[in-house]
Scaffold this active site. Structure first.
Site, short mmCIF file in Angstrom:
data_model
loop_
_atom_site.label_atom_id
_atom_site.label_comp_id
_atom_site.label_asym_id
_atom_site.label_seq_id
_atom_site.Cartn_x
_atom_site.Cartn_y
_atom_site.Cartn_z
N LYS A 294 42.53 37.34 37.42
CA LYS A 294 43.32 36.87 38.41
C LYS A 294 44.00 35.45 38.39
O LYS A 294 45.20 35.20 38.86
CB LYS A 294 42.34 36.85 39.69
CG LYS A 294 42.09 38.16 40.42
CD LYS A 294 41.37 38.21 41.47
CE LYS A 294 40.86 39.27 42.07
NZ LYS A 294 40.31 39.64 43.39
N ASP A 333 43.72 39.16 48.95
CA ASP A 333 42.29 38.90 49.23
C ASP A 333 42.11 38.25 50.52
O ASP A 333 41.03 38.43 51.38
CB ASP A 333 41.59 38.64 48.10
CG ASP A 333 41.44 39.61 47.04
OD1 ASP A 333 41.19 40.88 47.43
OD2 ASP A 333 41.41 39.06 45.92
#
Ligand code: NAP
Length: 506
Positions: A294, A333
């Site tokens: 990420k 997220d």
């Protein structure tokens, strides 16, 4: 229209009877044909047995292969006997015979020939020359299979499909090469090979016929299909392919979502991204990014291509590629977590301002959530096993930090668990991260989605709290990606259903 890419089930059955049963099962599962791996049978089949096997495919495509050890098969007898069996298979009606590249050309009568070459150890350095040689052979189809070490090797298999004038099969073996098997239909391969059942793979990385048909939209994929995928390590058990391909099915969007295993390390990530973007003809439109890439994803896209919160979090989980090859990064997220929380509390994000929250854990999930809560003005205390980590995170976002075992004494109204305690298969599965629920708590959000109700949530439900499962966050983050990529609203119910079904093993 180019001929349809066939889905061929490779059968490595131990005896003739088992192979007959496996042929029936493969065709029932939806295979377009079967590859009979005679080398798995031990003894060469008699004429009667071979005819019986070919006939039991009921007119569907039959490929007969008698693979010697030198090309990764099990046959270790003399070459003359092996070729004699292949000639018999032609006489008995097999449509295709697979003949290794080093077998001198022979008169194979009416059969179509697949000339094949395998390297189980590496990507051959001279892949292009090898393909050109096979292209000029008299065979009807050329097949090249080689071991892959990253999904960029699967892209090299797609290069071969694209360049081939002769019908071609090009497969990158191993988990990292899955793309070459799943997306073979988009790039006009002659066929892709699949296993009948998990455990019955004829080559590393083979998926099953059912997986390709049901999870990977085999029948819907064509030349115009847009590609998407999840980058991570591990990715084999990721639910993202199931959830996104279900969303494409439910909306009729012409997309295909594949797993892309990239080993840890920035360079591995960069190598794949460079390889992908240098091939705009792959029609790649989106990538989900998970652990451990990420942060690399944010670096690659650059903060100019992301919103401010992504840069503050330091990580993104979504890359969007437009038709001109420009990149944009998102972090669905944090939005997923905020939306799950606000929906359960029936409030807007702005109403989080001034609310007292306790966040357990100081890892990646906590970081995204704390950054977002701070952005909306919430008062956050981070409780963590390693206090120094909590202090560092708190310092960045104007929160406070305390040890994990002090969380029971929190005066927070909302508690969010971002540790894996209580998660399926964790060494503290079946446990709560807290000895007791804080007295003032009214809302408990556990980011764990497997199981959907953790011991912490069960206790909170019994105490009359509003409960939020990580399942909602998981569905939200995927739904957010779908909406960014397609511009359509996400079929959340279908997406949730497939996750629930997979979690319950149905
Ligand atoms: P991470 O970066 O590894 O962080 C894990 C955190 O949990 C750390 O703060 C760690 O404390 C703490 N921890 C781990 N094991 C512990 C133990 N045995 N006892 C006490 N504390 C422990 O992981 P992450 O990426 O943040 O993920 C955390 C959890 O969030 C996952 O397990 C997952 O369930 C959930 N999650 C859910 C979603 C969703 O979509 N629903 C998405 C992402 C994550 P130390 O600092 O002391 O090591």
């Amino acid at each position: 229209m180019p001929p349809k890419t066939l889905l061929i089930c490779s059968l490595c059955s131990g005896d003739v009877e088992a192979m007959r049963r496996d042929i029936a099962a493969a065709l029932t599962a939806g295979a377009d044909g079967v590859e009979l791996r005679l080398d798995s049978l031990g003894e060469p089949p008699s004429d009667e047995e071979l005819r019986g096997l070919i006939d039991s495919a009921g007119g569907k495509t039959v490929v007969v292969t008698y693979r010697p050890r030198r090309e990764g098969g099990q046959y270790d007898g003399d070459e003359e006997t092996r070729l004699e069996v292949l000639h018999r298979a032609v006489r008995l009606g097999a449509e295709y015979i697979d003949v290794e590249y080093d077998v001198p050309s022979a008169n194979w009568a009416d059969a179509k020939i697949i000339v094949s070459r395998h390297d189980f150890r590496r990507v051959p350095e001279d892949l292009g020359r090898m393909a050109a040689e096979m292209e000029s052979s008299s065979a009807d189809v050329k097949k090249i299979a080689f071991m892959s070490f990253g999904p960029e090797d699967a892209l090299r298999a797609l290069d071969l499909l694209r360049a081939g004038r002769k019908p071609t099969v090009a497969l990158a073996m191993g988990e990292a090469g899955a793309l070459s098997r799943i997306a073979a239909g988009k790039f006009g391969a002659s066929c892709s090979y699949a296993a009948g059942a998990s455990g019955g793979e004829a080559a590393p990385g083979q998926l099953t016929v059912s997986e390709l048909k049901q999870m990977y939209r085999w029948d819907a994929v064509g030349a115009e299909t847009r590609l998407f995928g999840v980058i991570g390590c591990p990715v084999a058990h990721s639910m993202s392919p199931a959830i996104h391909n279900t969303a494409f099915d439910a909306t009729g969007y012409d997309g295909l979502y594949v797993p892309l295993r990239i080993e840890p390390g920035r360079d591995n990530f960069l190598r794949f991204m460079d390889a992908l973007l240098s091939r705009p003809w792959t029609d790649w439109r989106g990538l989900s990014v998970t652990i451990p890439h990420k942060e690399h994803a944010l670096e690659y896209v650059g903060s100019d291509g992301c919103d401010e919160l992504c840069s503050r979090i330091g990580a993104i989980n979504t890359i969007t590629i437009d038709s001109g090859g420009s990149l944009r990064g998102d972090n669905t997220d944090y939005a997923a977590a905020l939306d799950a929380l606000c929906a359960a509390m029936r409030i807007e994000r702005q109403e989080l301002s001034g609310k007292k929250l306790a966040v357990l854990g100081a890892g990646g999930a906590s970081r995204a959530i704390v950054a977002a809560l701070a952005h909306y003005g919430a008062e956050v205390v981070i409780y963590n096993r390693t206090l120094s980590r909590a202090e560092q995170l708190a310092g960045e976002f104007g929160a406070s930090a305390k040890p994990l075992d002090a969380a029971g004494d929190s005066d927070a109204e909302i508690l969010i668990n971002c540790t894996p305690i209580g998660m399926h298969s964790h060494d503290r599965a079946g446990q709560s991260p807290l000895a007791k629920l804080p007295g003032d708590v009214k809302v408990v959000f556990d980011t764990i989605y497997n199981p959907p109700e953790t011991p912490l949530l069960a206790e909170a439900r019994d105490a009359g709290c509003t409960c939020v499962s990580g399942l909602e966050m998981f569905v939200n983050q995927a739904a957010g990606q779908f909406e960014i990529w397609t511009g359509q609203s996400a079929p959340r119910d279908a997406m949730r259903e497939v996750v629930v079904a997979r979690l319950s093993g149905t």
